[in-house]
Design a protein around this motif. Structure first.
Motif, short mmCIF file in Angstrom:
data_model
loop_
_atom_site.label_atom_id
_atom_site.label_comp_id
_atom_site.label_asym_id
_atom_site.label_seq_id
_atom_site.Cartn_x
_atom_site.Cartn_y
_atom_site.Cartn_z
N SER A 79 4.64 -21.28 -66.97
CA SER A 79 5.61 -22.37 -67.11
C SER A 79 5.00 -23.70 -66.67
N VAL A 80 4.03 -23.64 -65.75
CA VAL A 80 3.33 -24.86 -65.32
C VAL A 80 2.37 -25.31 -66.40
N GLY A 81 1.64 -24.36 -66.98
CA GLY A 81 0.69 -24.67 -68.05
C GLY A 81 -0.75 -24.66 -67.58
N PHE A 82 -1.60 -23.91 -68.29
CA PHE A 82 -3.01 -23.81 -67.96
C PHE A 82 -3.83 -24.85 -68.71
N MET A 83 -4.98 -25.20 -68.13
CA MET A 83 -5.95 -26.07 -68.78
C MET A 83 -7.29 -25.35 -68.84
N HIS A 84 -8.00 -25.53 -69.94
CA HIS A 84 -9.29 -24.84 -70.10
C HIS A 84 -10.32 -25.42 -69.14
N GLN A 85 -11.17 -24.53 -68.61
CA GLN A 85 -12.28 -24.96 -67.77
C GLN A 85 -13.57 -24.32 -68.24
N GLY A 86 -14.56 -25.15 -68.48
CA GLY A 86 -15.88 -24.67 -68.84
C GLY A 86 -16.88 -25.10 -67.78
N SER A 87 -18.15 -25.10 -68.12
CA SER A 87 -19.19 -25.54 -67.19
C SER A 87 -20.35 -26.11 -67.98
N LEU A 88 -21.29 -26.72 -67.28
CA LEU A 88 -22.48 -27.26 -67.93
C LEU A 88 -23.45 -26.16 -68.31
N PRO A 90 -26.03 -22.54 -67.24
CA PRO A 90 -27.22 -22.27 -66.41
C PRO A 90 -28.33 -23.29 -66.57
N ALA A 91 -28.48 -23.86 -67.76
CA ALA A 91 -29.55 -24.85 -67.98
C ALA A 91 -29.37 -26.08 -67.10
N LYS A 92 -28.13 -26.34 -66.69
CA LYS A 92 -27.82 -27.48 -65.83
C LYS A 92 -27.54 -27.04 -64.39
N GLY A 93 -27.86 -25.79 -64.08
CA GLY A 93 -27.69 -25.31 -62.71
C GLY A 93 -26.31 -24.79 -62.39
N GLU A 94 -25.48 -24.57 -63.41
CA GLU A 94 -24.14 -24.04 -63.19
C GLU A 94 -23.98 -22.70 -63.90
N ALA A 95 -23.20 -21.82 -63.30
CA ALA A 95 -22.92 -20.54 -63.93
C ALA A 95 -22.09 -20.75 -65.19
N TYR A 96 -22.29 -19.88 -66.18
CA TYR A 96 -21.48 -19.94 -67.40
C TYR A 96 -20.03 -19.67 -67.02
N ARG A 97 -19.13 -20.50 -67.53
CA ARG A 97 -17.71 -20.33 -67.21
C ARG A 97 -16.85 -20.66 -68.41
N ASP A 98 -15.92 -19.76 -68.71
CA ASP A 98 -14.99 -19.96 -69.81
C ASP A 98 -13.68 -19.29 -69.43
N ASN A 99 -12.74 -20.08 -68.92
CA ASN A 99 -11.42 -19.56 -68.60
C ASN A 99 -10.42 -20.71 -68.58
N ASP A 100 -9.18 -20.40 -68.30
CA ASP A 100 -8.13 -21.41 -68.17
C ASP A 100 -7.65 -21.39 -66.73
N ARG A 101 -7.23 -22.54 -66.20
CA ARG A 101 -6.90 -22.58 -64.79
C ARG A 101 -5.77 -23.55 -64.48
N ILE A 102 -5.19 -23.33 -63.30
CA ILE A 102 -4.21 -24.23 -62.68
C ILE A 102 -4.65 -24.38 -61.23
N SER A 103 -4.54 -25.58 -60.69
CA SER A 103 -4.86 -25.80 -59.28
C SER A 103 -3.73 -26.59 -58.65
N VAL A 104 -3.16 -26.06 -57.56
CA VAL A 104 -2.08 -26.74 -56.86
C VAL A 104 -2.36 -26.75 -55.37
N ASN A 105 -1.92 -27.80 -54.70
CA ASN A 105 -2.01 -27.87 -53.25
C ASN A 105 -0.65 -27.48 -52.69
N ASP A 106 -0.54 -26.27 -52.14
CA ASP A 106 0.75 -25.78 -51.67
C ASP A 106 0.59 -25.02 -50.35
#
Length: 254
Positions: A79-88, A90-106
């Motif tokens: 109901s809040v809604g997810f946003m896609h998250q990727g990464s740069l 391994p070639a740029k020093g980051e792990a491969y990432r492909d998922n959707d996420r929500i981040s809240v401070n609670d």
């Protein structure tokens, strides 16, 4: 599977934490308080079972959330809604990432999860003579659809100030191999059937790339592992069927 075996620095996760800290500081200056949305109530759990996969460094807690709680959190997150998250990558020093996420401070939600049973679990666990004091109020929800995954990486320890530092990763699987009822229209009639999650295992590796543990998602199960300097290389394998939902936070020590 991740093609490259070298450890990728999780700088994307570090940037997320830095952005959250800036947001928290800004909110504090404004005198406001972030609620993080309305979340389901969590029942207090007694006599939780702990399955140790590598001593205190890696363990699971079955039924940390009830099936009803897990499903309610999925509904609330959607109901809040997810946003896609990727990464740069391994070639740029980051792990491969492909998922959707929500981040809240609670902080309220973090405290409810902690007090529901985790506090007692960490009574006898110390890291560098520090004791566990609660959860990171930065709560994240991850959604992995078919084909999505998170390559091999480590989780960094983050200093949140006031003597508090994250030392453990907390993952609570909101969906899993136990399956969930799904309604499907067949010939104009609604039929219910069980649809299980396939894939999405969290796999941990030792320094020689040998498998330490392979954890299949189970609805309501909590997975905890030490992170920072002692974090094991790990990955979230691709989902093959259905959708994987995870609640993520960190255990704070001071």
């Amino acid at each position: 599977m991740e093609g490259r075996r070298r450890m990728a620095t999780p700088t994307a996760a570090a940037r997320d934490e830095q952005q959250w800290k800036k947001k928290k500081k800004k909110t504090k200056k404004a005198g406001g308080k972030e609620s993080g949305g309305r979340w389901p109530q969590i029942k207090s759990k007694r006599d939780l079972q702990i399955n140790r996969l590598k001593g205190n460094s890696l363990f699971t807690i079955p039924n940390f959330f009830t099936a009803a709680e897990a499903k309610s959190f999925i509904e609330a997150a959607e109901s809040v809604g997810f946003m896609h998250q990727g990464s740069l990558g391994p070639a740029k020093g980051e792990a491969y990432r492909d998922n959707d996420r929500i981040s809240v401070n609670d902080p309220v939600l973090a405290e409810c999860i902690w007090e529901s049973g985790l506090k007692k679990v960490f009574d006898d666990i110390k890291v560098q003579e520090k004791v566990a004091v609660g959860l990171n109020p930065n709560i994240r929800f991850y959604r992995y659809k078919v084909g999505q995954r998170f390559g091999r990486h480590i989780d960094e320890s983050v200093d949140l100030g006031d003597g508090c530092k994250t030392q453990y990763t907390l993952l609570i699987y909101l969906s899993g191999s136990e399956g969930s009822k799904v309604k499907k229209s067949v010939g104009g009639n609604q039929e219910s059937f069980m649809q299980s999650l396939v894939g999405g295992e969290t796999v941990f590796y030792d320094q020689r790339q040998g498998v330490v543990a392979e954890v299949a998602p189970v609805e309501g199960m909590a997975l905890l592992h030490i992170h920072g300097a002692k974090c094991m290389l790990h990955e979230a394998r691709a989902v093959a069927r259905n959708v994987k939902y995870v609640l993520r936070s960190d255990v704070l020590f001071a």
